[in-house]
Design a protein around this motif. Structure first.
Motif, PDB file in Angstrom:
ATOM      1  N   PRO A   1     -62.575  24.150  -5.457  1.00 52.19           N
ATOM      2  CA  PRO A   1     -62.667  23.106  -4.427  1.00 52.19           C
ATOM      3  C   PRO A   1     -63.934  22.282  -4.596  1.00 52.19           C
ATOM      4  O   PRO A   1     -64.982  22.817  -4.984  1.00 52.19           O
ATOM      5  N   ASN A   2     -63.808  20.994  -4.309  1.00 53.47           N
ATOM      6  CA  ASN A   2     -64.971  20.115  -4.439  1.00 53.47           C
ATOM      7  C   ASN A   2     -65.928  20.286  -3.261  1.00 53.47           C
ATOM      8  O   ASN A   2     -67.145  20.219  -3.425  1.00 53.47           O
ATOM      9  N   GLU A   3     -65.335  20.509  -2.084  1.00 52.30           N
ATOM     10  CA  GLU A   3     -66.185  20.640  -0.888  1.00 52.30           C
ATOM     11  C   GLU A   3     -65.656  21.768  -0.008  1.00 52.30           C
ATOM     12  O   GLU A   3     -64.450  21.847   0.272  1.00 52.30           O
ATOM     13  N   THR A   4     -66.554  22.635   0.417  1.00 51.78           N
ATOM     14  CA  THR A   4     -66.177  23.754   1.284  1.00 51.78           C
ATOM     15  C   THR A   4     -67.171  23.885   2.429  1.00 51.78           C
ATOM     16  O   THR A   4     -68.319  23.423   2.338  1.00 51.78           O
TER      17      THR A   4
ATOM     18  N   ASN B   1     -70.994  20.427  -1.236  1.00 53.25           N
ATOM     19  CA  ASN B   1     -70.198  19.391  -1.884  1.00 53.25           C
ATOM     20  C   ASN B   1     -70.655  19.276  -3.333  1.00 53.25           C
ATOM     21  O   ASN B   1     -71.834  18.994  -3.594  1.00 53.25           O
TER      22      ASN B   1
ATOM     23  N   THR C   1     -69.933  17.086  -5.601  1.00 55.83           N
ATOM     24  CA  THR C   1     -70.215  15.729  -6.071  1.00 55.83           C
ATOM     25  C   THR C   1     -71.595  15.257  -5.626  1.00 55.83           C
ATOM     26  O   THR C   1     -72.391  14.763  -6.434  1.00 55.83           O
TER      27      THR C   1
ATOM     28  N   TYR D   1     -68.038  18.516   9.546  1.00 58.24           N
ATOM     29  CA  TYR D   1     -66.699  19.080   9.621  1.00 58.24           C
ATOM     30  C   TYR D   1     -66.425  19.536  11.047  1.00 58.24           C
ATOM     31  O   TYR D   1     -67.255  20.196  11.674  1.00 58.24           O
TER      32      TYR D   1
ATOM     33  N   ASP E   1     -61.567  24.959   2.438  1.00 54.53           N
ATOM     34  CA  ASP E   1     -61.544  23.802   1.551  1.00 54.53           C
ATOM     35  C   ASP E   1     -61.299  22.586   2.450  1.00 54.53           C
ATOM     36  O   ASP E   1     -60.235  22.446   3.053  1.00 54.53           O
ATOM     37  N   THR E   2     -62.298  21.706   2.564  1.00 57.39           N
ATOM     38  CA  THR E   2     -62.178  20.590   3.510  1.00 57.39           C
ATOM     39  C   THR E   2     -61.094  19.593   3.106  1.00 57.39           C
ATOM     40  O   THR E   2     -60.612  18.822   3.938  1.00 57.39           O
ATOM     41  N   ALA E   3     -60.688  19.581   1.827  1.00 55.35           N
ATOM     42  CA  ALA E   3     -59.653  18.643   1.388  1.00 55.35           C
ATOM     43  C   ALA E   3     -58.283  19.052   1.897  1.00 55.35           C
ATOM     44  O   ALA E   3     -57.417  18.203   2.148  1.00 55.35           O
ATOM     45  N   THR E   4     -58.081  20.346   2.086  1.00 60.21           N
ATOM     46  CA  THR E   4     -56.769  20.851   2.513  1.00 60.21           C
ATOM     47  C   THR E   4     -56.811  21.558   3.871  1.00 60.21           C
ATOM     48  O   THR E   4     -55.761  21.865   4.440  1.00 60.21           O
ATOM     49  N   ASN E   5     -58.052  21.838   4.383  1.00 55.69           N
ATOM     50  CA  ASN E   5     -58.241  22.601   5.626  1.00 55.69           C
ATOM     51  C   ASN E   5     -57.654  24.003   5.535  1.00 55.69           C
ATOM     52  O   ASN E   5     -57.291  24.598   6.556  1.00 55.69           O
TER      53      ASN E   5
END
Length: 233
Positions: free
Chosen positions: A168-171, A186, A188, A196, A213-217
């Motif tokens: 995951p890119n961001e958690t 993050n 990046t 969040y 994973d903040t992209a998918t919750n």
């Protein structure tokens, strides 16, 4: 009739005696300065554990050094405070009523969640602290809140081969005891301060930290923690 003649009083001579005393003092002090003190060997001394130093009865009464024979300078008017119950649970002697400063000290955020504090209220001074378990038995647990700066795991680490495609890119790490974000990362931006909004879910593992994973919750990992956020074995 024979007249008596008054003999004049001789003044006390105070010069030589203090000088002699001073000489003796100087001699004694200089004598002490030349002495060599042998260090005390305490290698064989067995340090008592918390369980050996303190005990609790079935009625919740704690026993320790305050129950032993009176020693010079030993405080006698004490209170025993439980941070878990947030109240005085025992009085020793005749301690004064607690002041606002006493309560401010006892209820400070510095203390862990289940700690016994022995306080001298007159001096607002802690004389003893020890952690206890859920049954009130003394333990070797921490008495101060341990600040957790963050958690490390596969979700915010870089593999040896450098392949980040499946990571995951961001958690964010959420403590389900408080439902608050306690950590984040993050890849990046390299930032650890992630904005969040937590939406608590009854299905989440209790008394744990979950990695989202903040992209998918979605939860990608979790582990149990104690009340201070320390991972349990």
């Amino acid at each position: 009739m024979k007249q008596s003649t008054q003999v004049p009083q001789r003044p006390w001579r105070v010069g030589p005696l203090p000088a002699l005393a001073a000489a003796v003092v100087i001699f004694l002090l200089s004598g002490c300065a030349t002495q060599t003190l042998e260090p005390l060997d305490v290698s064989d001394v067995q340090v008592l554990t918390v369980a050996e130093r303190f005990s609790v009865d079935t009625d919740g009464t704690y026993h320790g050094w305050w129950d032993q024979s009176q020693l010079p300078g030993k405080p006698t008017n004490l209170i025993i405070f439980s941070t878990k119950q947030n109240k005085v649970i025992q009085r020793i002697g005749t301690p004064p009523e607690l002041t606002a400063d006493n309560y401010s000290f006892l209820r400070s955020s510095r203390w862990a969640n289940n700690v016994i504090i022995v306080l001298d209220p007159a001096r607002n001074r802690t004389l003893e602290t020890f952690a206890v378990d859920l049954d009130g038995n003394p333990t070797t647990g921490p008495v101060r809140v341990i600040t957790i700066d963050g958690y490390e795991g596969w979700w915010n680490s870089t593999p040896e081969n450098g392949d980040l495609r499946r990571l995951p890119n961001e958690t964010v790490a959420v403590n389900t005891r408080s439902n608050k974000v306690v950590d984040g990362y993050n890849r990046t931006t390299k930032s650890t301060k992630i904005s969040y909004t937590v939406h608590p879910n009854p299905a989440w593992p209790q008394e744990s930290v979950i990695i989202i994973d903040t992209a998918t919750n979605k939860i990608v990992d979790s582990f149990p923690v104690d009340e201070n956020g320390n991972p349990k074995n």
